[in-house]
Design a protein around this motif. Structure first.
Motif, short mmCIF file in Angstrom:
data_model
loop_
_atom_site.label_atom_id
_atom_site.label_comp_id
_atom_site.label_asym_id
_atom_site.label_seq_id
_atom_site.Cartn_x
_atom_site.Cartn_y
_atom_site.Cartn_z
N UNK A 39 26.19 19.86 79.14
CA UNK A 39 25.79 20.52 77.90
C UNK A 39 26.99 21.12 77.19
N UNK A 40 28.00 21.51 77.96
CA UNK A 40 29.24 22.03 77.39
C UNK A 40 30.33 20.97 77.43
N UNK A 41 30.49 20.31 78.57
CA UNK A 41 31.58 19.35 78.75
C UNK A 41 31.49 18.17 77.80
N UNK A 42 30.28 17.65 77.61
CA UNK A 42 30.11 16.49 76.75
C UNK A 42 30.55 16.74 75.31
N UNK A 43 30.01 17.77 74.65
CA UNK A 43 30.46 18.06 73.29
C UNK A 43 31.94 18.40 73.19
#
Length: 402
Positions: A221-225
């Motif tokens: 949820x954080x790493x992808x964006x």
């Protein structure tokens, strides 16, 4: 959790330049540098089961242990990951230009590439490392493909907006009282369970990796964006050929250093003091400032590579960067053999300083092996396999004798 990455047909098929043929040595060298950072961060998740649950291993709590951990979090965590993602976006533009010159339809080719990359990532996550990032890069690579026609300016604006949105949402969660590790004792118990599982055989290791997949997915949820924002910045840099003529951008590189180091290091210090990735406030600060410190690292490296001594450093790093996918997977395999019950079973046994020195030793070995391998073969083994799948043809394996 900060983990590692991929790029192009290799981890990134470090492609040709837009003008004619030779590889961009600086891009390869930067990728090699990122590989070192990736290993320094990832090896801690092999060395102990506690970091995956965002708590320290209670067996190593001396001031030296805490100092080494803090130094890695401050200077490397979330930075090597962003550098790799940036280079993915940059190499993406080189691959598009290469396909156009050869008259190849780039879109279906790239789609096959990310399918292959996703498959490798899933196998990597299950068999070797529950912190895999290859599958994430494959998914967000499709978003990059959809955005390939946007201008450099639009890409920068979109990346900045994305970073700002992520930071705002994390800050909002922090203000609302949310916590990444609400029960410290429970996290410690989970860390012991993971450590014990990694001491087991193949079945125990795979089962632990499968059990960890939900936590890995939630971290996206954080790493992808964040990866996507770096992709877009790399796309913008590639459209402007920013790494193709470093001398032309020397003044800009100095400005990046002058801004990036003070703000980036201040943010990194606050990140560590705030509790690292286990604290939402620290995480929010890092989301905002880690790209600045990463940019400063890149500027310094590019300026260094222009010197006589720096050129030798770049020459040593470049072969590892050209084989980045093979080396990334190789790092995980080596760590599995050192730390889990499949090999020496050293999980939970080595102090952070020893683990750090071990990472450096492994990387030095990869530098030597990469140079030797590429003297005899056109591609690394993983790059060769992914290229064969991507292009639907069998690439040449050996390098012709001089």
């Amino acid at each position: 959790m900060s983990t590692s990455v991929e790029h192009g047909t290799g981890i990134q098929e470090a492609a040709t330049t837009s003008t004619a043929g030779p590889r961009l040595a600086d891009v390869d060298a930067l990728r090699g540098l990122a590989l070192l950072g990736i290993l320094v961060v990832n090896i801690t998740y092999f060395a102990s089961g506690y970091p995956f649950h965002l708590v320290g291993d209670p067996s190593f709590d001396s001031w030296i242990d805490r100092g080494v951990i803090s130094l890695v979090e401050m200077l490397v965590a979330m930075k090597a990951y962003l550098l790799f993602a940036f280079l993915f976006g940059y190499s993406f533009t080189l691959q598009m230009e290469s396909a156009a010159r050869r008259g190849v339809d780039f879109v279906p080719q790239f789609r096959r590439r990310v399918v292959g990359l996703f498959a490798l990532g899933v196998l990597h996550a299950v068999l070797l490392f529950h912190g895999d990032i290859l599958s994430t890069y494959a998914v967000f690579g499709l978003v990059l493909l959809a955005a390939r026609q946007i201008s450099a300016r639009t890409a920068v604006i979109a990346a900045t907006a994305l970073l700002g949105t992520i930071a705002f949402l994390v800050a909002l969660a922090a203000v609302s009282g949310a916590s990444i590790t609400p029960d410290h004792a429970e996290a410690l118990a989970a860390g012991q369970v993971t450590t014990d599982a990694l001491r087991g055989g193949l079945g125990s290791v795979i089962l632990e990796h499968l059990r960890s997949l939900p936590a890995m997915v939630s971290a996206l949820a954080v790493q992808g964006p964040l990866a996507l924002s770096a992709f877009l910045l790399g796309l913008a840099a590639g459209k402007r050929q920013a790494l193709g003529n470093v001398a032309r951008h020397s003044r800009l590189l100095r400005r990046v250093e002058l801004v990036g180091y003070p703000l980036g290091l201040t943010g990194a210090l606050l990140f560590v003091v705030g509790g690292g990735t286990g604290n939402l406030t620290g995480l929010m600060i890092s989301i905002v400032t880690a790209p600045l410190l990463t940019a400063a690292y890149v500027a310094t490296a590019l300026r260094l590579f222009r010197t006589e001594r720096g050129a030798r450093v770049a020459s040593a790093l470049a072969p590892a960067g050209r084989m980045s996918l093979s080396n990334y997977l190789g790092q995980s395999l080596i760590c599995v053999l050192i730390f889990t019950g499949l090999g020496l079973g050293q999980v939970g046994e080595l102090a952070p300083l020893t683990v750090l020195l071990l990472a450096i030793a492994v990387f030095c070995g990869q530098l030597a092996l990469s140079a030797w391998w590429l003297g005899r073969h056109r591609y690394g083994p993983a790059e060769w396999a992914l290229r064969a799948w991507t292009n639907q043809e069998r690439p040449e394996w050996s390098r012709p004798s001089a």
